[in-house]
Design a protein around this motif. Structure first.
Motif, PDB file in Angstrom:
ATOM      1  N   GLY A 195     100.715  78.599  49.069  1.00 25.40           N
ATOM      2  CA  GLY A 195      99.358  77.851  49.371  1.00 25.40           C
ATOM      3  C   GLY A 195      99.419  76.603  50.529  1.00 25.40           C
ATOM      4  N   ALA A 196     100.427  75.825  49.905  1.00 24.80           N
ATOM      5  CA  ALA A 196     100.755  74.599  50.550  1.00 24.80           C
ATOM      6  C   ALA A 196     100.934  74.808  52.311  1.00 24.80           C
ATOM      7  N   VAL A 197     101.934  75.957  52.311  1.00 19.92           N
ATOM      8  CA  VAL A 197     102.454  76.366  53.818  1.00 19.92           C
ATOM      9  C   VAL A 197     101.151  76.593  54.447  1.00 19.92           C
ATOM     10  N   THR A 198     100.249  77.508  53.910  1.00 22.39           N
ATOM     11  CA  THR A 198      99.108  78.002  54.298  1.00 22.39           C
ATOM     12  C   THR A 198      98.285  76.952  55.008  1.00 22.39           C
ATOM     13  N   ILE A 199      97.942  76.189  53.952  1.00 20.30           N
ATOM     14  CA  ILE A 199      96.746  75.211  54.241  1.00 20.30           C
ATOM     15  C   ILE A 199      97.434  74.091  55.275  1.00 20.30           C
ATOM     16  N   PHE A 200      98.700  73.508  55.023  1.00 19.73           N
ATOM     17  CA  PHE A 200      98.956  72.640  55.955  1.00 19.73           C
ATOM     18  C   PHE A 200      99.243  73.228  57.495  1.00 19.73           C
ATOM     19  N   ALA A 201      99.706  74.328  57.284  1.00 22.56           N
ATOM     20  CA  ALA A 201     100.097  74.938  58.589  1.00 22.56           C
ATOM     21  C   ALA A 201      98.686  75.237  59.429  1.00 22.56           C
ATOM     22  N   PHE A 202      97.518  75.498  58.724  1.00 25.41           N
ATOM     23  CA  PHE A 202      96.170  75.588  59.201  1.00 25.41           C
ATOM     24  C   PHE A 202      95.782  74.271  59.743  1.00 25.41           C
TER      25      PHE A 202
END
Length: 288
Positions: free
Chosen positions: A82-89
């Protein structure tokens, strides 16, 4: 050697221009670089955590010795993904905003380098007028530009108090012959403009100027229109209004909305100078 020296000077000017654009971008969004670093580091950190969780999950599923509980591993894995997805976005959105900002500032910088002839015979760039003048460029056919210029006359004193400086740019309705050279084309445009646009007078020093090297202005307007679905035809003109700092504050088809500019722009001189709380902020004067 001469060619090499010229190329070196051109590259140096381009480097200085790029630095100016980057400095303006940093001034407009001072925390963007910091955000990009934080978002990028967060993506990397969460990605490493995800890679670490995968063998932990395999060990937990196989019932390995000293293995973590499956639920705990799945929780950690979900958090990291989830952190990868959010911060990548967030990183991608901020990076795209930065690219759009640099493109806009690059166009504004290119416009600022265009030259204008003043009523006193001096030639200046639009950048030289920043801080003292709100330049308004009137582009179109000579008759369209002349009509928009005439429409500004009833508001002349009020616009002068607000630092409005008009630059007629007759760049459309070029000579029908397409075989002529670029110099002949520009000369033809200037001759056509002279037939309808009044010549500069001594009293026009703070009121209006005369665009020089029309081909440069034309290229800028064509680049500007490439970012829009709007098309200029023989029946339409175009205006672009600049703020005191040289940024584009308003643009549109047809003649400039002089009455709206008088209503929205704060005077730079006179008794009503800085009379309101928000005076000094250049608002939008685009017609609604």
């Amino acid at each position: 050697m001469v060619t090499s020296a010229r190329m070196t000077a051109k590259e140096e000017l381009q480097r200085l221009e790029d630095e100016r654009v980057n400095m303006r971008a940093e001034a407009e969004a001072p925390f963007r670089t910091l955000r990009l670093v934080i978002f990028g580091f967060s993506v990397a950190s969460a990605g490493v955590g995800t890679l670490i969780s995968l063998p932990q999950l395999a060990g937990a599923l196989n019932g390995g010795r000293n293995a973590m509980q499956v639920d705990d591993v799945l929780t950690n894995l979900a958090i990291n993904i989830g952190a990868v997805t959010i911060f990548a976005f967030l990183f991608r959105q901020d990076w795209k905003a930065r690219e759009k900002q640099l493109v806009r500032l690059g166009r504004e910088s290119a416009l600022a380098s265009q030259r204008v002839l003043l009523a006193n015979g001096k030639r200046r760039t639009l950048r030289d007028l920043q801080g003292t003048s709100r330049c308004v460029l009137l582009a179109g056919t000579p008759s369209q530009v002349a009509a928009s210029l005439a429409a500004a006359e009833p508001y002349r004193e009020q616009l002068l108090q607000r630092g409005v400086f008009i630059v007629p740019v007759p760049i459309f309705d070029e000579p029908a012959s397409s075989s002529g050279s670029g110099g002949d084309e520009q000369q033809g445009q200037q001759q056509q403009a002279a037939a309808t646009i009044p010549p500069l007078e001594r009293g026009d020093l703070r009121w209006r100027g005369e665009a020089q090297q029309l081909q440069g202005y034309k290229q800028w307007f064509q680049d500007q229109l490439s970012f829009s679905s709007s098309k200029v035809t023989s029946d339409t003109g175009l205006y672009v209004g600049l703020r005191l700092d040289g940024r584009v504050r308003a643009s549109g088809m047809g003649g400039a909305p002089w009455a709206r500019m008088v209503a929205e722009l704060a005077p730079l001189e006179g008794e009503s100078k800085w009379a309101g709380m928000l005076d000094g902020f250049d608002g939008d004067s685009a017609p609604r």
